[in-house]
Design a protein around this motif. Structure first.
Motif, mmCIF file in Angstrom:
data_model
loop_
_atom_site.group_PDB
_atom_site.id
_atom_site.type_symbol
_atom_site.label_atom_id
_atom_site.label_comp_id
_atom_site.label_asym_id
_atom_site.label_seq_id
_atom_site.Cartn_x
_atom_site.Cartn_y
_atom_site.Cartn_z
ATOM 1 N N LEU A 153 0.819 -1.218 0.000
ATOM 2 C CA LEU A 153 0.000 0.000 0.000
ATOM 3 C C LEU A 153 0.850 1.263 0.000
ATOM 4 N N GLY A 154 2.144 1.115 -0.277
ATOM 5 C CA GLY A 154 3.019 2.282 -0.363
ATOM 6 C C GLY A 154 3.477 2.813 0.975
ATOM 7 N N LEU A 155 3.356 2.008 2.030
ATOM 8 C CA LEU A 155 3.774 2.419 3.369
ATOM 9 C C LEU A 155 5.080 1.730 3.741
ATOM 10 N N PRO A 156 5.869 2.335 4.638
ATOM 11 C CA PRO A 156 7.085 1.645 5.073
ATOM 12 C C PRO A 156 6.736 0.449 5.945
ATOM 13 N N ALA A 157 7.501 -0.606 5.805
ATOM 14 C CA ALA A 157 7.306 -1.805 6.629
ATOM 15 C C ALA A 157 8.078 -1.586 7.921
ATOM 16 N N GLU A 158 7.414 -1.005 8.918
ATOM 17 C CA GLU A 158 8.094 -0.602 10.142
ATOM 18 C C GLU A 158 8.085 -1.668 11.226
ATOM 19 N N THR A 159 7.174 -2.602 11.161
ATOM 20 C CA THR A 159 7.054 -3.603 12.215
ATOM 21 C C THR A 159 6.975 -4.994 11.612
ATOM 22 N N SER A 160 7.099 -5.973 12.470
ATOM 23 C CA SER A 160 6.853 -7.350 12.039
ATOM 24 C C SER A 160 5.357 -7.597 12.143
ATOM 25 N N PRO A 161 4.733 -7.975 11.064
ATOM 26 C CA PRO A 161 3.284 -8.209 11.108
ATOM 27 C C PRO A 161 2.930 -9.261 12.148
ATOM 28 N N ALA A 162 1.817 -9.021 12.838
ATOM 29 C CA ALA A 162 1.404 -9.900 13.927
ATOM 30 C C ALA A 162 0.299 -10.864 13.528
ATOM 31 N N ALA A 163 -0.331 -10.634 12.383
ATOM 32 C CA ALA A 163 -1.454 -11.483 11.973
ATOM 33 C C ALA A 163 -1.459 -11.586 10.455
ATOM 34 N N ALA A 164 -2.213 -12.546 9.967
ATOM 35 C CA ALA A 164 -2.358 -12.731 8.523
ATOM 36 C C ALA A 164 -3.821 -12.921 8.190
ATOM 37 N N LEU A 165 -4.227 -12.338 7.089
ATOM 38 C CA LEU A 165 -5.561 -12.554 6.545
ATOM 39 C C LEU A 165 -5.386 -13.472 5.346
ATOM 40 N N VAL A 166 -6.045 -14.610 5.357
ATOM 41 C CA VAL A 166 -5.948 -15.553 4.236
ATOM 42 C C VAL A 166 -7.013 -15.156 3.224
ATOM 43 N N LEU A 167 -6.541 -14.885 2.003
ATOM 44 C CA LEU A 167 -7.400 -14.400 0.924
ATOM 45 C C LEU A 167 -7.303 -15.338 -0.259
ATOM 46 N N GLU A 168 -8.275 -15.226 -1.158
ATOM 47 C CA GLU A 168 -8.209 -15.969 -2.406
ATOM 48 C C GLU A 168 -8.567 -15.028 -3.541
ATOM 49 N N THR A 169 -7.678 -14.965 -4.520
ATOM 50 C CA THR A 169 -7.940 -14.171 -5.723
ATOM 51 C C THR A 169 -7.522 -14.998 -6.936
ATOM 52 N N ALA A 170 -8.325 -14.960 -7.953
ATOM 53 C CA ALA A 170 -8.051 -15.682 -9.197
ATOM 54 C C ALA A 170 -7.725 -17.157 -8.928
#
Length: 140
Positions: free
Chosen positions: A59-76
């Motif tokens: 999304l054009g933001l700096p990756a400042e932290t370690s992500p704490a969660a994941a959203l499982v998505l499905e595309t194509a």
């Protein structure tokens, strides 16, 4: 319209609930040698390896932290994980989100909505994945 909110730093985003298959609270990634941001590695989920993309650089933001969660998505027809700082809550909007104008982060940002006193940036999973794929192909 039903959305699932999530946080990146202080900002609040949301995806249409229909695009989210599940939320993973504890994220452990298998590293990929020479992976380029926003690809952070592989998420093992019940024997399946899912590419894990960091939402911040997508999304054009700096990756400042370690992500704490994941959203499982499905595309194509492909499942993948979107890494976020924190999953939020189910948001029900009485009306559709206001459409984004211009090229806000490519095709990822599709609109804006107000929930209580908060502004939600509504994103689309397919747009995020396409934008992330373009970033991983760029050369410095």
């Amino acid at each position: 319209m039903e959305l699932l909110s999530f946080r990146l730093g202080a900002a609040l985003y949301a995806l249409p609930l229909a695009q989210v298959q599940e939320v993973v609270q504890e994220v452990v990634l298998a590293p990929l040698p020479a992976a380029r941001p926003p690809l952070r590695g592989l998420l093992r989920l019940r024997g399946e390896l899912l590419p894990a993309l960091d939402a911040a650089p997508a999304l054009g933001l700096p990756a400042e932290t370690s992500p704490a969660a994941a959203l499982v998505l499905e595309t194509a027809g492909r499942r993948w994980a979107l890494l976020v700082d924190a999953p939020g809550e189910l948001v029900r909007l009485a009306s559709a989100a206001l459409p984004a104008t211009g090229a806000a982060h490519g095709r990822a940002v599709v609109g804006f909505a107000q929930h209580q006193d908060l502004l939600l940036t509504v994103v689309d999973a397919a747009g995020l994945r396409l934008g992330a794929a373009a970033l991983t192909r760029e050369r410095p």
